[in-house]
Design a protein around this motif. Structure first.
Motif, short mmCIF file in Angstrom:
data_model
loop_
_atom_site.label_atom_id
_atom_site.label_comp_id
_atom_site.label_asym_id
_atom_site.label_seq_id
_atom_site.Cartn_x
_atom_site.Cartn_y
_atom_site.Cartn_z
N THR A 155 63.45 58.06 -4.15
CA THR A 155 63.74 57.78 -2.74
C THR A 155 64.97 56.87 -2.61
N SER A 161 62.05 54.72 3.48
CA SER A 161 61.92 54.47 2.05
C SER A 161 62.81 53.32 1.60
N SER A 193 54.80 60.35 1.08
CA SER A 193 55.15 59.02 1.57
C SER A 193 54.35 58.66 2.81
#
Length: 983
Positions: free
Chosen positions: A437, A522, A600
């Motif tokens: 990420t 992220s 996520s």
């Protein structure tokens, strides 16, 4: 892409699925005839010379197969023959293909622009190139890889992605392949050796190869590496450092691996801890070889290393001069730094002599690299001497920030420099192995900075097991091949560009939106860091111990905003996946975007719902169990989508993806959950926004203050602490607006509060009370404060950042003025930073400035305050390091040990916070996990009114994310308060 000078030259007139034809001027055409058109039919042949390199034949076979995948037509790749096909493709290397050499001698083709160049090629349509051929596309390489890159650029042009196998990229079927060819001359790659390091492979590619792809070998072997080499060749890369963990079969222990590498023209290297291509983690056998010890077993070490150089000498390699111990640890040596340096100096020169002795050539003619990684950097700084021709590979700090780059003196070295960058990492303070990420704009900023400081010889990406880092691999290698084709805007949009290349332009706007949000979320916190623990933090217990996060449930709606945005993009990838019907398209999308985004989202929901469950249990909320169930559902869903990944394409990727990675991480585990014993009867509970500490502060409830110059709402939660429902109603002054004034509470409800400014009394400070009654369940009051200054006194505040509830919050990109000079220009960086746009104060390679100077470049932010006195100014900056050690003379009463930037209010004293830290210090631990160093500086404001906070250039390249001026009202949170500007 159209604004980039290199890409302008390479724009294609037609593309399939958004896949551009690399940098060759070859594209598909709807026309079947014309001066620059060649139609590929089953009669078309691809010709190479048997005397050419093996990779040329290999690439010819690959292209023939690509044509079949696209059109169903079988074309033949074969060696040149007396009676050739009239319509042909001819590929070869200067001096190794007799037809091409004949064309050169007859001046049908001019190869002067690429002669003696590195990995360059020419593509040209030639009429009657040799006897028997009417028309041919001729691809000429300056060397073996140049030939292969040129031919495989045609594969991209017809719609075959380099990721067709690794990501199951769908291929559009077409019946006619008409190639439009404009003469194209490639330039040399930006970086000489460009490749990846397969690392921490135990939980992905090793398990997959062992149990699925290479079950007959039971480990990573030639079949797996063949797929890796093909991918690298198609990505215009040329360098691999193979897997080296103890569980993996060492690359060079299987001689066939070297042969396979050579057929793809891939240069072999080894990681920073593997001397002369020897994998000490698994190949060093102490029982037969003695200890890995340069002091007490020098002869034994030399014998093994010499044997490895002899075995590998027939092939193209870059030899690592490694000075670390077994299993990626520090080498056994004296604790005295000077003694350690002397011993490692001897070891380094000894390795170099072994290379020279085996090759019987001067060592400086053989490619070598040295990486000052972790403790080896300390030894290098002690005075370790590296021969000038050896490439120094500078590592990042494992989290994306370069610790050091070449000083002015080091930039003059003939070996120049390289970089070792992590898109995946196992180590302190926390692993990030699940999927990559790393912000693309951060990658570009750091890699461009390194390149501009002579890191153009070797670029190596720690790519984990590849399958978790596909996008990072692609972007890294694209930049290494042509760094000038990138800028911040292209970097910010590159995942969208990449996804369109894989899946077409149908979802382009959705891809762009999702990627922008995904990287912002992220960047603020990686999914692997959501457990909020540290690994190897003590000898007693090295395992991560998960705890509550720093995200706030009460302040600035921080958790709510984060989870709402994750839910939005998670729903969007779900919608796109469900709209797809083609199996390959779904599989490709699942790997490329669905799994990282959905994973996520679920990870954040699991952790934060688990935290909410524990927080609710303290308040005795009836909704406590709801969030326990939600956290558990997210945990189960993570397992489901991970299995779904492994089952793609009938189990092709089985065992490749796992959440349980590393040896001490625990972030992926089900959070600690609690339950509560509710009262038998209904019981009213209430908690307003901003009340994050439940006890010891107040015995009454108060909302954050409202004001008339910033539109806002605040909330309070009404909740049940019992098993029975209850009815409630609220009474408030008419100027207090409630979105609900009554209801029935089973578990909880949220009441939004705002102000009717047309009905509010005309005075500066106003208070009111909201009375909530719930019969026998109880009664509560919520106090409301309003700041309503005279309209004339706040005229014009809509253009300023304004104090709100005791703080001013400023986004970096919201500056009112920028003052620049010839050296320092302010650079807006999209999709980076807490507020999703950061500002870099000058190019990092520009000269340092004097922060105290009157005319020094700076950013200025105007704000308005109703207070005076001391304030704490928090600056949120990227945690970048000092760019090089040799920075020259610092100047009188100054230091070069840390980075610095200036900070002041109005014309007050200039303070000098820093972005840098000693690696492994506490501030570094905290900063790299949040991609932000937060500096507190106490300054002074002499009177209420309009003022200016200034960020002044010290070290060029400082990246500003956010500024908060705290008068005492800022509440605890992770990312700081929302921006206080009416925009």
């Amino acid at each position: 892409m159209k604004d980039l000078k290199r890409v302008v030259l390479a724009t294609l007139c037609f593309s399939i699925m958004g896949i551009y034809a690399g940098y060759s001027q070859v594209s598909l055409s709807k026309k079947s005839s014309g001066a620059n058109i060649l139609s590929v039919t089953e009669k078309t042949k691809i010709y190479y010379d048997n005397n050419d390199y093996q990779v040329v034949k290999k690439s010819a076979d690959m292209f023939a197969n690509d044509v079949f995948m696209v059109s169903g037509k079988h074309i033949i790749a074969e060696s040149i023959k007396p009676i050739p096909s009239k319509i042909s493709i001819i590929v070869g290397t200067i001096g190794h293909n007799k037809w091409i050499d004949e064309m050169i001698s007859k001046k049908k083709i001019d190869v002067t622009p690429i002669k003696n160049k590195w990995e360059s090629y020419i593509i040209q349509l030639v009429n009657n190139p040799v006897s028997g051929i009417d028309k041919a596309i001729v691809i000429i390489g300056s060397d073996r890889r140049g030939s292969a890159y040129g031919l495989l650029s045609l594969s991209k042009a017809i719609g075959v992605s380099p990721w067709y196998w690794w990501m199951d990229t769908p291929i559009n079927k077409i019946t006619k392949i008409n190639l439009s060819v404009e003469k194209f001359i490639s330039k040399e790659p930006s970086v000489k050796y460009r490749g990846v390091f397969i690392n921490d492979e135990d939980w992905g590619i090793l398990r997959w190869a062992k149990r699925n792809f290479e079950k007959e070998r039971g480990n990573i072997g030639p079949r797996t590496y063949s797929k890796v080499f093909e991918l690298l060749l198609r990505l215009n890369a040329n360098y691999l450092c193979p897997a080296m963990h103890e569980a993996s079969t060492a690359f060079h222990s299987i001689p066939e691996n070297r042969l396979v590498a050579d057929t793809f023209a891939i240069v072999m290297g080894s990681s920073h801890c593997e001397p002369l291509l020897l994998n000490t983690a698994s190949e060093w056998k102490s029982e037969t070889m003695g200890e890995w010890d340069y002091i007490n077993n020098k002869a034994g070490v030399d014998k093994v290393l010499k044997s490895r150089v002899e075995e590998t000498s027939p092939y193209e390699n870059v030899y690592t001069l490694a000075l670390r111990g077994l299993h990626d640890r520090a080498m056994k040596a004296s604790d005295d730094m000077s003694d350690r340096k002397n011993m490692l100096q001897e070891a380094l020169m000894n390795q170099r002599k072994l290379i020279s002795d085996v090759f019987k050539k001067p060592a400086e003619t053989i490619p070598q690299a040295f990486t000052p990684y972790k403790e080896v950097l300390d030894v290098y700084d002690e005075g370790l001497q590296i021969p000038e021709d050896v490439t120094i590979i500078w590592p990042d700090d494992n989290y994306g920030y370069f610790k050091r780059l070449s000083s002015p003196k080091e930039q003059k070295r003939s070996g120049r420099a390289g970089i070792y960058y992590h898109s995946s990492y196992l180590g302190k303070p926390h692993d990030h192995l699940w999927f990559n990420t790393t912000s693309p704009t951060l990658m570009y900023e750091e890699l461009r900075k390194a390149y501009d400081m002579t890191a153009d010889r070797i670029w190596l990406l720690n790519a984990g097991d590849i399958k978790s880092c596909e996008f990072a691999v692609d972007m890294f290698l694209n930049m290494a091949y042509d760094i000038d084709s990138f800028n911040f805007d292209r970097a910010a949009n590159f995942r969208n560009e990449w996804l369109c290349g894989l899946l077409g332009n149908k979802y382009e706007s959705s891809f762009k939106d999702i990627c922008n949000s995904f990287y912002n979320l992220s960047f603020i916190r990686k999914p692997e860091f959501m457990g909020w623990g540290y690994e190897w933090s003590s000898d007693k217990n090295g395992r991560e111990r998960n705890t509550d996060t720093d995200f706030s449930f009460s302040n600035y709606r921080e958790v709510e905003r984060r989870l709402t945005e994750y839910k939005r993009i998670g729903s969007e990838v779900e919608r796109i996946l469900n709209s797809m019907s083609d199996e390959k398209e779904k599989a490709c999308f699942y790997q490329a975007l669905y799994y990282p985004v959905k994973g996520s989202e679920l990870m954040n929901r699991m952790v934060l719902d688990g935290q909410r469950n524990r927080w609710y249990s303290i308040q005795q909320r009836a909704a406590t169990d709801i969030y326990a169930k939600s956290a558990k559902a997210c945990y189960d869903s993570l397992s489901v989508i991970t299995k779904g990944y492994n089952y793609l394409m009938n189990g092709k990727w089985n065992y490749i993806m796992s959440m349980n990675q590393g040896v001490t991480a625990a972030y992926y585990e089900l959070p600690s959950l609690r339950t509560v014993n509710l009262s038998e009867t209904a019981s009213l509970g209430l908690l307003p926004e901003g009340e994050d500490v439940l006890k010891t502060i107040t015995s009454y409830h108060m909302l954050p203050c409202f004001n008339s110059y910033l539109p806002q709402k605040h909330f309070f939660d009404i909740f049940n602490k019992g098993k029975q429902k209850f009815n409630w109603k609220a009474i408030a002054p008419e100027w207090i607006v409630l979105n609900k004034k009554s209801g029935v509470i089973d578990t909880e409800d949220r009441i939004e509060v705002s102000i009717d400014w047309n009905k509010i009394p005309e005075k500066e400070t106003i208070s009111g009370i909201i009375e909530i009654s719930a019969g026998e369940a109880g009664n509560e009051k919520v106090y409301v404060s309003v700041f309503n200054p005279d309209k004339k006194s706040i005229a014009g505040l809509d253009t300023l950042f304004v104090e709100n509830n005791g703080y001013v919050s400023i986004d970096a990109a919201g500056f009112d003025r920028k003052i620049e000079n010839d050296d320092i220009k302010m650079r807006i960086i999209p999709n980076l930073g807490i507020e999703n746009t950061a500002v870099q104060i000058g190019d990092p390679v520009a000269p340092a400035q004097k922060p105290a100077g009157r005319n020094t470049p700076r950013l200025e932010y105007d704000f308005y305050t109703f207070e005076q006195g001391s304030v704490d100014v928090y600056t949120y900056v990227a945690p970048t390091f000092v760019i090089s050690k040799d920075r020259g003379y610092a100047g009188h009463e100054s230091t070069n040990l840390e980075t610095k930037y200036g900070l002041c209010i109005d014309d007050g004293p200039v303070m000098n916070p820093s972005t840098s830290s000693i690696e492994y210090a506490q501030i570094w631990y905290e900063s790299v996990q949040k991609n932000c160093r937060v500096n507190k500086t106490t300054l002074h404001i002499n009177k209420p009114g309009k003022h200016t906070v200034k960020i002044i250039c010290g070290d060029a390249g400082t990246i500003i994310q956010k500024i908060v001026i705290d008068f005492g009202g800022m509440k605890r949170s992770y990312s700081g308060p929302c921006i206080t500007k009416n925009k």
